[in-house]
Design a protein around this motif. Structure first.
Motif, PDB file in Angstrom:
ATOM      1  N   ILE A  85      30.694 -60.335  19.930  1.00  0.00           N
ATOM      2  CA  ILE A  85      31.520 -59.285  20.596  1.00  0.00           C
ATOM      3  C   ILE A  85      32.106 -59.510  21.734  1.00  0.00           C
ATOM      4  CG2 ILE A  85      31.244 -56.998  21.538  1.00  0.00           C
ATOM      5  CD1 ILE A  85      28.950 -56.555  19.484  1.00  0.00           C
ATOM      6  N   ALA A  86      31.561 -60.226  22.792  1.00  0.00           N
ATOM      7  CA  ALA A  86      32.070 -60.714  24.008  1.00  0.00           C
ATOM      8  C   ALA A  86      33.530 -61.621  23.633  1.00  0.00           C
ATOM      9  CB  ALA A  86      30.950 -61.566  24.664  1.00  0.00           C
ATOM     10  N   ASN A  87      33.046 -62.488  22.524  1.00  0.00           N
ATOM     11  CA  ASN A  87      34.252 -63.408  21.932  1.00  0.00           C
ATOM     12  C   ASN A  87      35.210 -62.532  21.804  1.00  0.00           C
ATOM     13  OD1 ASN A  87      34.774 -66.078  21.942  1.00  0.00           O
ATOM     14  ND2 ASN A  87      34.445 -65.915  19.824  1.00  0.00           N
ATOM     15  N   LEU A  88      35.485 -61.302  21.379  1.00  0.00           N
ATOM     16  CA  LEU A  88      36.245 -60.538  20.937  1.00  0.00           C
ATOM     17  C   LEU A  88      36.795 -59.763  22.143  1.00  0.00           C
ATOM     18  CD1 LEU A  88      35.079 -59.223  17.525  1.00  0.00           C
ATOM     19  CD2 LEU A  88      36.667 -61.059  17.839  1.00  0.00           C
ATOM     20  N   GLY A  89      36.418 -59.817  23.280  1.00  0.00           N
ATOM     21  CA  GLY A  89      37.061 -59.255  24.483  1.00  0.00           C
ATOM     22  C   GLY A  89      36.334 -57.938  24.865  1.00  0.00           C
ATOM     23  N   HIS A  90      35.033 -57.805  24.185  1.00  0.00           N
ATOM     24  CA  HIS A  90      34.554 -56.305  24.517  1.00  0.00           C
ATOM     25  C   HIS A  90      33.144 -56.707  25.343  1.00  0.00           C
ATOM     26  CE1 HIS A  90      37.000 -53.079  22.940  1.00  0.00           C
ATOM     27  NE2 HIS A  90      37.486 -53.954  22.489  1.00  0.00           N
ATOM     28  N   GLU A  91      32.641 -55.824  26.167  1.00  0.00           N
ATOM     29  CA  GLU A  91      31.481 -56.297  27.034  1.00  0.00           C
ATOM     30  C   GLU A  91      30.235 -55.632  25.882  1.00  0.00           C
ATOM     31  OE1 GLU A  91      30.416 -56.603  31.285  1.00  0.00           O
ATOM     32  OE2 GLU A  91      31.768 -55.108  31.388  1.00  0.00           O
ATOM     33  N   ALA A  92      29.430 -56.568  25.785  1.00  0.00           N
ATOM     34  CA  ALA A  92      28.237 -56.063  25.024  1.00  0.00           C
ATOM     35  C   ALA A  92      26.798 -56.574  25.764  1.00  0.00           C
ATOM     36  CB  ALA A  92      28.180 -56.670  23.642  1.00  0.00           C
ATOM     37  N   ARG A  93      25.732 -55.725  25.723  1.00  0.00           N
ATOM     38  CA  ARG A  93      24.616 -56.178  26.279  1.00  0.00           C
ATOM     39  C   ARG A  93      23.418 -56.017  25.267  1.00  0.00           C
ATOM     40  NH1 ARG A  93      27.088 -57.353  29.416  1.00  0.00           N
ATOM     41  NH2 ARG A  93      27.401 -57.266  31.918  1.00  0.00           N
ATOM     42  N   SER A  94      22.709 -56.867  25.144  1.00  0.00           N
ATOM     43  CA  SER A  94      21.680 -57.062  24.126  1.00  0.00           C
ATOM     44  C   SER A  94      20.321 -56.404  24.755  1.00  0.00           C
ATOM     45  CB  SER A  94      21.269 -58.125  23.436  1.00  0.00           C
ATOM     46  OG  SER A  94      20.928 -59.284  24.364  1.00  0.00           O
ATOM     47  N   PHE A  95      19.340 -55.619  24.182  1.00  0.00           N
ATOM     48  CA  PHE A  95      18.282 -54.962  24.822  1.00  0.00           C
ATOM     49  C   PHE A  95      17.165 -55.259  23.581  1.00  0.00           C
ATOM     50  CE2 PHE A  95      21.604 -52.868  26.662  1.00  0.00           C
ATOM     51  CZ  PHE A  95      21.327 -52.982  28.065  1.00  0.00           C
ATOM     52  N   THR A  96      16.136 -55.687  24.109  1.00  0.00           N
ATOM     53  CA  THR A  96      14.803 -55.771  23.425  1.00  0.00           C
ATOM     54  C   THR A  96      14.379 -54.291  23.018  1.00  0.00           C
ATOM     55  OG1 THR A  96      13.082 -55.773  25.134  1.00  0.00           O
ATOM     56  CG2 THR A  96      13.937 -58.049  24.232  1.00  0.00           C
ATOM     57  N   GLY A  97      13.202 -54.058  22.228  1.00  0.00           N
ATOM     58  CA  GLY A  97      12.739 -52.779  21.841  1.00  0.00           C
ATOM     59  C   GLY A  97      12.264 -52.192  23.164  1.00  0.00           C
ATOM     60  N   SER A  98      11.378 -52.971  24.043  1.00  0.00           N
ATOM     61  CA  SER A  98      10.877 -52.729  25.205  1.00  0.00           C
ATOM     62  C   SER A  98      12.002 -52.285  26.134  1.00  0.00           C
ATOM     63  CB  SER A  98      10.381 -53.753  25.559  1.00  0.00           C
ATOM     64  OG  SER A  98       9.516 -53.461  26.853  1.00  0.00           O
TER      65      SER A  98
END
Lengths: 429, 429
Positions: A85-98
């Motif tokens: 997603i970042a590669n497409l120019g949008h900011e993304a953040r991944s989060f674990t279940g915790s």
């Protein structure tokens, strides 16, 4: 602007190419002006590979460590998806279940969600970021250990997050176009159901339709959260799973002339049948039998008790159960054979269950008769029958399942004018 | 009862068989009456495989997501190791860097540890459990995001945890028997060094000896924590890395007759040499050149400036740098060629650095002369020279490195009576 929660299964993110395709779809949803939260499963066969590694190391790995191991699968897929997603120019953040605040009990391998506190997800959305959340996993309230939710866990994560975030919709992406009136591999003319109630979906899931898991539908019903089941391989509208009230509203608006009586025909080949022969016809014998099975952890589905033959004072009790529980059930029953005094046990795993489901059948007498007539005309013998208000299930020989499904589907005018289903293959978790 | 922190690299846990072998070693340490904390790297090539996946998805992945991805590697190895230990009848609990209390700054990919709060590890030890901790990773204090520590990260995790837990020793397991007087692949008669100071180890590491990373030795020196470098493939004593005071104590106890003057000979083939030809001999020109290189992120090692030739008013400046920084360095220098007014740039990556290291050389004049004589006798030409209090380094032609190392090793009587080194192959992270 809507808040959309999307869930992608393992087959949708099986490799780098698939992940990039899914990323484009997510960005398109964001560009359309929505806030987007994505729940993702582990890539393709990752979970099986990790389980295989665990087996190589230990025949019976501790649940806590198995959960620690398996949760690395979503960690990989969610990080890669965020990169794409970042590669497409949008900011993304991944989060674990915790990190996403999925709080569970401490039952490793089959934890139940007891709270969802998605503060970090809200923070990401406020920063105009796309939040990517690991499905299938949480953190235990008591021990702070990592847990997994078991079968259907990622769907449940998506619905639970959507409910906690008060999302407008939870989109469950899969490899078919939605929920069909029957399995398109058996009935090529099966139609996609545009809208279906939680209750009917639950009956479909319980009767072997593999699209949505019981848990996630139960969760959605409790919070009255609309689920949109659709294909990650096409842009078509899928199936909306909504409340009965929403169904009625839609109908009164005239979008559908009349709710069909029957929603669909489900089938399940995974069950087996056990018959306890010659049970003394005394009060409490059935209770003893099913208490024994429950203690052995066996899930019972249908139960039939024949009328006692007056001459013998004995009766037969038949029930169905997951075929995989067969050995445990037989072992536990043999232990009480002398005390209960039954004569013998029969086991048959060559059976199949065919179920007719539809909220409309409540108010339409004659559905049962029509169903049985269709099966009889097709030459299918019925071994057991079970009904609920919105479902009729029959047990038939396993090799007659296809015939029975096809016959019922045709009898209730469920066939589409043309083939519209495409099955893309693969299963998620 | 001692508290032992053990660190196993990726080659020690490369597959299920290796993991089970390591588990036995850990259990043996526990059975000997010790409390055991284990820091583990990702299995074998896992990290490279994950990096490859990331490259397939995005050419320049965001650091936060790359860290999220890479940390799944230790999650897998530590869970499997805990399972293998459980299989041997001992209780083990795996902990992520975050769970183990490894608090870092927010520099993804090269985070620095700023605090260690191992409350959960202490709890596990109090419950008589073996704690397995993911190396190489932590959680940022500010953003609560997952971070990785960069090169040598797992060693640093082990030493940092050992310091925070006030452990008696940090055992670093590797695929050689300890630190040797020279690389045994070049000098088969190289001897294992039984005891060496932090300072000499730092010089060895900086000069290309690959056993321990600078960071972890620096950390151990700060907390005066003994490191025991040993092989996971044998039960032999390895090399103890301790403080200078501990070295002197050991010597005064007579365990060693006299500290050897020279500890060992290190070499490094990864550097290149750049010569800036014809720099005007004016104040500030060298400063401009090295400011430019620093701004380009180029790490400089040795610098030599020739005496200015009075006739021309110009001088040559040579320096060494990691060969991988060569392109960046040349590009940045070309930009200032006109303003500085130097004549040309020479680049040579066919060089090698050979270093003689030993705390004893401070008080022994003649070491330098002996070193140079040995190289001259072996026909090795010296291109550059650099010295510290406990080290002499020379730059030679790359194809003369082996000859130089062997000659120096022999000249300072470092050869063992017989070959004792076994190199097992493989590298950890």
């Amino acid at each position: 602007m809507a808040l959309v929660v999307q869930k992608y299964g393992g087959s949708s993110v099986a490799d780098a190419t698939s992940i990039k395709r899914v990323a484009q779809r997510i960005v398109a949803t964001k560009k359309a002006g929505n806030d987007v939260v994505v729940v993702v499963s582990a890539m393709g066969d990752t979970t099986d590979e990790l389980l295989d590694l665990a087996q190589q190391v230990s025949p019976l790995p501790p649940g806590r460590e198995l959960d620690m191991l398996l949760t690395s699968g979503e960690r990989i897929s969610m990080a890669l998806l965020a990169m794409a997603i970042a590669n497409l120019g949008h900011e993304a953040r991944s989060f674990t279940g915790s990190q996403a605040g999925v709080i569970t009990d401490s039952s490793h391998g089959r934890a139940r969600i007891i709270d969802v506190t998605p503060g970090r997800i809200r923070g990401a959305l406020e920063n105009n970021q796309i939040a990517i959340v690991a499905g299938f996993q949480g953190v235990s309230q008591d021990t702070k250990d990592i847990t997994t939710l078991g079968r259907g866990g990622s769907d449940t994560t998506a619905v639970a997050l959507a409910a906690a975030l008060d999302a407008d919709v939870c989109e469950i992406y899969t490899d078919v176009d939605g929920i069909f009136t029957a399995d398109p591999r058996i009935v090529p003319t099966a139609r996609k159901i545009p809208r279906i109630s939680y209750e009917e979906t639950l009956e479909m899931a319980a009767c072997g339709a593999k699209i949505l898991h019981l848990r996630c539908v139960e969760y959605a019903r409790r919070f009255d959260l609309p689920i949109h089941v659709r294909s990650s391989f096409s842009q078509k509208e899928g199936t909306w799973v909504v409340s009965g009230a929403a169904m009625r509203d839609a109908n009164s608006e005239g979008t559908e002339m009349e709710q069909p009586i029957i929603s669909g025909v489900a089938h399940d080949r995974s069950e087996a049948k056990i018959t306890v022969v010659g049970v003394p016809d005394k009060v409490g014998e059935a209770a003893t039998i099913f208490k024994t099975l429950a203690d052995a952890g066996v899930n019972i589905d249908m139960i039939v008790q024949n009328v006692s033959a007056a001459a013998t004072g004995r009766t037969d009790i038949s029930f169905t159960l997951p075929a995989s529980d067969g050995s445990a059930a037989l072992t536990s029953l043999k232990k009480i054979q002398d005390s209960v005094g039954f004569e013998s046990l029969l086991f048959d795993d060559q059976i199949g269950k065919v179920s007719l489901i539809g909220a409309g059948m409540r108010s339409h007498p004659g559905v049962t008769a029509k169903f049985f007539a269709a099966l009889a005309d097709a030459g299918v013998n019925i071994e057991m029958i079970s009904t609920s208000e919105i479902r009729i299930s029959v047990i038939v020989g396993q090799d007659e399942v296809d015939t029975a499904v096809t016959a019922a589907h045709r009898a209730f005018d469920l066939d589409a004018d043309q083939v519209e289903a495409v099955v893309y293959g693969g299963t998620g978790r």
